[in-house]
Design a protein around this motif. Structure first.
Motif, PDB file in Angstrom:
ATOM      1  N   PRO A 519       0.828  -1.259  -0.167  1.00  0.00           N
ATOM      2  CA  PRO A 519       0.118  -0.055  -0.014  1.00  0.00           C
ATOM      3  C   PRO A 519       0.922   0.987  -0.014  1.00  0.00           C
ATOM      4  CG  PRO A 519      -0.651  -1.616   1.783  1.00  0.00           C
ATOM      5  CD  PRO A 519       0.719  -2.141   1.191  1.00  0.00           C
ATOM      6  N   ILE A 520       0.546   2.434  -0.799  1.00  0.00           N
ATOM      7  CA  ILE A 520       1.345   3.548  -1.029  1.00  0.00           C
ATOM      8  C   ILE A 520       0.581   4.643  -0.730  1.00  0.00           C
ATOM      9  CG2 ILE A 520       2.976   4.825  -2.458  1.00  0.00           C
ATOM     10  CD1 ILE A 520       4.238   1.905  -2.088  1.00  0.00           C
ATOM     11  N   VAL A 521       0.766   5.512  -0.028  1.00  0.00           N
ATOM     12  CA  VAL A 521       0.493   6.710   0.311  1.00  0.00           C
ATOM     13  C   VAL A 521       1.479   7.800   0.176  1.00  0.00           C
ATOM     14  CG1 VAL A 521      -1.439   5.927   1.573  1.00  0.00           C
ATOM     15  CG2 VAL A 521       0.664   6.840   3.034  1.00  0.00           C
ATOM     16  N   VAL A 522       0.901   9.010   0.149  1.00  0.00           N
ATOM     17  CA  VAL A 522       1.895  10.193   0.135  1.00  0.00           C
ATOM     18  C   VAL A 522       1.613  10.951   1.359  1.00  0.00           C
ATOM     19  CG1 VAL A 522       2.368  10.396  -2.352  1.00  0.00           C
ATOM     20  CG2 VAL A 522       0.438  11.705  -1.265  1.00  0.00           C
ATOM     21  N   HIS A 657      -4.863   6.190 -11.543  1.00  0.00           N
ATOM     22  CA  HIS A 657      -4.725   7.413 -11.559  1.00  0.00           C
ATOM     23  C   HIS A 657      -5.261   8.321 -10.138  1.00  0.00           C
ATOM     24  CE1 HIS A 657      -4.337   7.492 -15.746  1.00  0.00           C
ATOM     25  NE2 HIS A 657      -5.182   6.784 -15.806  1.00  0.00           N
ATOM     26  N   LEU A 658      -5.819   7.337  -9.209  1.00  0.00           N
ATOM     27  CA  LEU A 658      -6.400   7.967  -7.790  1.00  0.00           C
ATOM     28  C   LEU A 658      -5.226   8.040  -7.056  1.00  0.00           C
ATOM     29  CD1 LEU A 658      -9.695   6.440  -6.879  1.00  0.00           C
ATOM     30  CD2 LEU A 658      -9.194   8.781  -7.476  1.00  0.00           C
ATOM     31  N   ALA A 659      -4.898   9.223  -6.537  1.00  0.00           N
ATOM     32  CA  ALA A 659      -3.827   9.572  -5.176  1.00  0.00           C
ATOM     33  C   ALA A 659      -4.343   9.730  -4.017  1.00  0.00           C
ATOM     34  CB  ALA A 659      -3.036  10.687  -5.800  1.00  0.00           C
ATOM     35  N   LEU A 660      -3.554   9.352  -2.971  1.00  0.00           N
ATOM     36  CA  LEU A 660      -4.216   9.446  -1.713  1.00  0.00           C
ATOM     37  C   LEU A 660      -2.775  10.027  -0.879  1.00  0.00           C
ATOM     38  CD1 LEU A 660      -6.010   8.738   0.752  1.00  0.00           C
ATOM     39  CD2 LEU A 660      -4.965   6.588   0.962  1.00  0.00           C
ATOM     40  N   LEU A 661      -3.302  11.146  -0.006  1.00  0.00           N
ATOM     41  CA  LEU A 661      -2.459  11.698   0.953  1.00  0.00           C
ATOM     42  C   LEU A 661      -3.103  11.202   2.174  1.00  0.00           C
ATOM     43  CD1 LEU A 661      -0.614  14.937   1.401  1.00  0.00           C
ATOM     44  CD2 LEU A 661      -2.345  14.447   3.153  1.00  0.00           C
ATOM     45  N   TRP A 662      -2.370  10.615   2.953  1.00  0.00           N
ATOM     46  CA  TRP A 662      -2.505  10.012   4.418  1.00  0.00           C
ATOM     47  C   TRP A 662      -1.674  10.414   5.451  1.00  0.00           C
ATOM     48  CZ3 TRP A 662      -6.908   6.987   5.907  1.00  0.00           C
ATOM     49  CH2 TRP A 662      -6.934   6.358   7.542  1.00  0.00           C
ATOM     50  N   ASP A 663      -2.056  11.466   6.336  1.00  0.00           N
ATOM     51  CA  ASP A 663      -0.961  12.015   6.847  1.00  0.00           C
ATOM     52  C   ASP A 663      -1.136  11.945   8.492  1.00  0.00           C
ATOM     53  OD1 ASP A 663       1.532  13.383   6.981  1.00  0.00           O
ATOM     54  OD2 ASP A 663       0.854  15.280   6.129  1.00  0.00           O
TER      55      ASP A 663
END
Length: 675
Positions: A519-522, A657-663
């Motif tokens: 799983p990858i998040v920014v 194409h969906l991006a997720l920032l999980w901070d």
């Protein structure tokens, strides 16, 4: 340093090869000494220094500054007496450290690639106080600095006879400048402020010494600070150094002055800390064995509130806090805050309520509702940490009609998963270059990431550097239980990159996209470094997990809507918003403006589609992804990306194409407040 430490105890920790002495040294605040963890390096080189520092910071994660204290070779300057360094003198690098072993060759000349950063501003301020004292004519109190707290002389560290301080030019012995010209006092060391050189080189060449000293304007040479700087700064921890001079970096060097120069460095370190404010760390009350109730930051906040309280009957307040069993001190406190500091060293009573908190509760009953509420909020935070909420509730039941309602149960914390956190930051000058840092989180019980070695590279090779970090992490995780995740810590201008589709296994026929294995998040590097934004960030994160834990979605603007001010105003005023879906990709100016607004408002979860402005199908998909518990969002998006990788129409699949920032604000690697 061991001889100068107070209340020292030896500590050994599993999985850490070093022995530590834990004790206290005075700070500028007589009520709050520094709590110190002391260890000694086995070998004198930058690699061993970095390893030792990394072990230290992993074992003691609350450390706020690393001090390197030891010996160095000095640079004599008999032709320039004001710069002349003698044996036993102390060198303090207020102008920094030159890593002359890490160089760039250009036109046959070696130039240091970059200065060592991260010198402690708190220590530099303390140095300035010492210098100011010297300017007013106050002589250095070396006799006091060089003796241990028990004031017994230490013959082992005695100053060698002056006749052993021999200076040579080649094979000929030469005279030192007159003490009046060089600023030396017979029998005492001199403090030099300037720059120190570092490399894995034992300097024994007089000509090489002078060439380097002239080129880099250094006063001494040593072999450890570059390693300590690399380790400490990778964890966001400040560092500083003090060196005692033992030789002149020539072939006439001996070990005769090692003990005394070690003592002068330790003595100045002791004085330096005595002029430094205590750092906001967890502490014990000196000499009492009582574990600290709260961090210094919490104590300072509570003391500031107690200062606003009206005048009170202090003996009555003391009895309300501890009863009649513990008498007031012989020198009774003069005000409420002094009384509070006294009570920090008194054990909890039979009701399991620490007297300092009982006193704060009693003060609150005599304050107006606004101040009372703020005092009780501070007490509640400490009570939750110490698991004594019930004791505080019982106390408030005795406090009469002014008592406030019991504190709410805390929201459940987000689960911690083992992860690899990779930071990519663009070079400030060469836009095709970047620096890659990484941290490995191996545990699931607490956030304790271990730093790896930072690397400078180009964007063309960044996947190769990431692959090395991933393989390091996999070797650490080899006996662990997944799932394992990768988080990309990026500056705002790189958040739009499709990092989940960057690849590993680059030497194989079919390199593998990262999102197939993890799983990858920014995450936002700019916000993590901006501590002034951490409070609102933490508040939104808590709202995400407050029962019932769920996403509270806020949609980006339609393509035809340019009213960013109104959109931002709604976002700021509705503090229950936890998740934003941008109206378009941050690559476009409209999406970039929404992204920055959401980050500044503290929103911890942000989604966007990199292709086009939001359409109805993407809106339905995002609603589906975010309809249950927050924790499921990452897993559902990971499944969608894996489906995209095997889809026949991969370029059009939304998972592509969906991006997720999980901070998560509690998972930081830079200095800043934590909830």
């Amino acid at each position: 340093m061991s001889a100068l430490l107070r209340d020292a105890v030896v500590v050994r920790v599993d999985d850490d090869p070093h022995d530590y002495r834990i004790g206290h040294l005075d700070s500028i605040d007589p009520n709050r000494p520094h709590r110190v963890a002391l260890t000694t390096m086995a070998l004198d080189n930058t690699r061993n220094a970095a390893t030792t520092c990394t072990d230290l910071l992993r074992t003691f994660p609350s450390i706020r500054c690393v001090l390197l204290t030891g010996i160095a070779g000095g640079v004599p300057a008999p032709q320039h007496p004001e710069r002349h360094v003698r044996l036993g003198d102390v060198v303090v690098p207020v102008s920094g450290v030159v890593d002359y072993g890490h160089t760039r060759e250009r036109a046959g000349v070696a130039e240091p690639r970059r200065p060592l950063g991260g010198l402690s501003m708190a220590m530099l301020r303390a140095v300035r106080r010492i210098q100011q004292s010297a300017y007013t004519g106050a002589p250095p109190a070396w006799q006091e600095w060089l003796l241990p707290a028990r004031e017994q002389p230490m013959a082992t560290f005695a100053r060698p006879p002056a006749t052993t301080d021999q200076l040579h030019a080649g094979d000929n012995m030469i005279d030192h400048p007159a003490p009046a010209a060089s600023g030396h006092v017979d029998g005492e060391p001199k403090i030099h402020y300037g720059r120190i050189g570092c490399a894995d080189v034992l300097q024994m060449d007089e000509k090489r010494r002078d060439d380097l000293a002239t080129r880099h304007e250094v006063l001494a040479f040593e072999m450890e600070s570059a390693g300590v700087a690399a380790s400490a700064t990778s964890r966001g921890v400040e560092w500083f150094m003090v060196r005692g001079v033992v030789d002149y970096c020539d072939r006439h060097k001996t070990d005769r002055w090692h003990p005394y120069a070690s003592l002068t460095a330790a003595g100045f370190t002791r004085r330096l800390l005595a002029d430094c404010r205590p750092f906001p760390v967890w502490r014990t009350v000196t000499g009492s064995g009582v574990i600290a109730l709260m961090s210094d930051q919490q104590a300072d906040r509570l003391v500031a509130l107690l200062d606003e309280a009206p005048p009170l009957d202090l003996p009555r307040l003391w009895r309300a806090a501890v009863g009649n069993a513990v008498p007031m001190p012989a020198a009774p406190p003069d005000n409420v805050t002094d009384l509070f500091h006294h009570l920090l060293g008194v054990n909890a009573n039979a009701e399991n309520l620490p007297p300092a908190l009982a006193a704060a509760e009693e003060v609150a009953t005599h304050c107006d509702s606004r101040l009372a509420s703020r005092i009780r909020d501070c007490v509640d935070q400490v009570a939750l940490q110490l698991q004594i909420v019930e004791a505080v509730r019982r106390r408030r039941g005795l406090a009469g009609p002014r008592a406030q309602p019991q504190p709410p149960d805390p929201a459940p914390a987000a689960p911690i998963r083992p992860c690899l956190l990779i930071q990519i930051e663009r070079d400030g000058i060469d836009q095709q270059a970047c620096e890659v840092r990484y941290w490995i989180q191996r545990r699931s019980d607490s956030w304790d990431p271990e730093p790896g070695e930072p690397r400078r590279t180009t964007f063309q090779r960044v996947e190769r550097v990431m692959q090395e970090a991933i393989r390091h992490a996999e070797s650490v995780w080899r006996d662990g239980q997944g799932p394992f995740e990768i988080e990309l810590l990026l500056p705002t201008d790189l958040l739009h990159e499709a990092v989940e589709w960057w690849r590993t296994e680059l030497e194989e026929p079919a390199p593998t996209p990262l999102c197939l294995d993890y799983p990858i998040v920014v995450r936002s590097l700019d916000r993590m470094r901006a501590t002034f934004r951490h409070r609102v960030w933490a508040d939104r994160w808590k709202a995400l997990w407050r029962p019932p834990a769920r996403h509270r979605l806020y949609w980006g603007r339609p393509a035809t809507d340019d009213s960013l001010d109104q959109w931002n105003a709604v976002l700021r005023t509705d503090t229950e918003i936890t998740t934003v879906s941008l109206g378009t990709s941050p690559e476009r100016s409209e999406g970039g403006a929404e992204l920055r607004s959401a980050l500044n408002a503290g929103v911890p979860v942000i989604l966007w589609d990199r292709r086009v402005p939001l359409d109805s199908s993407t809106i339905r998909l995002i609603e589906k992804l975010a309809e249950d518990e927050p924790e499921l969002l990452r897993d559902r998006l990971a499944e969608l990306r894996r489906a995209a990788a095997t889809a026949a129409d991969q370029p059009h699949h939304p998972g592509r194409h969906l991006a997720l920032l999980w901070d998560d604000p509690e998972r930081t690697v830079y200095e800043g407040p934590r909830s």
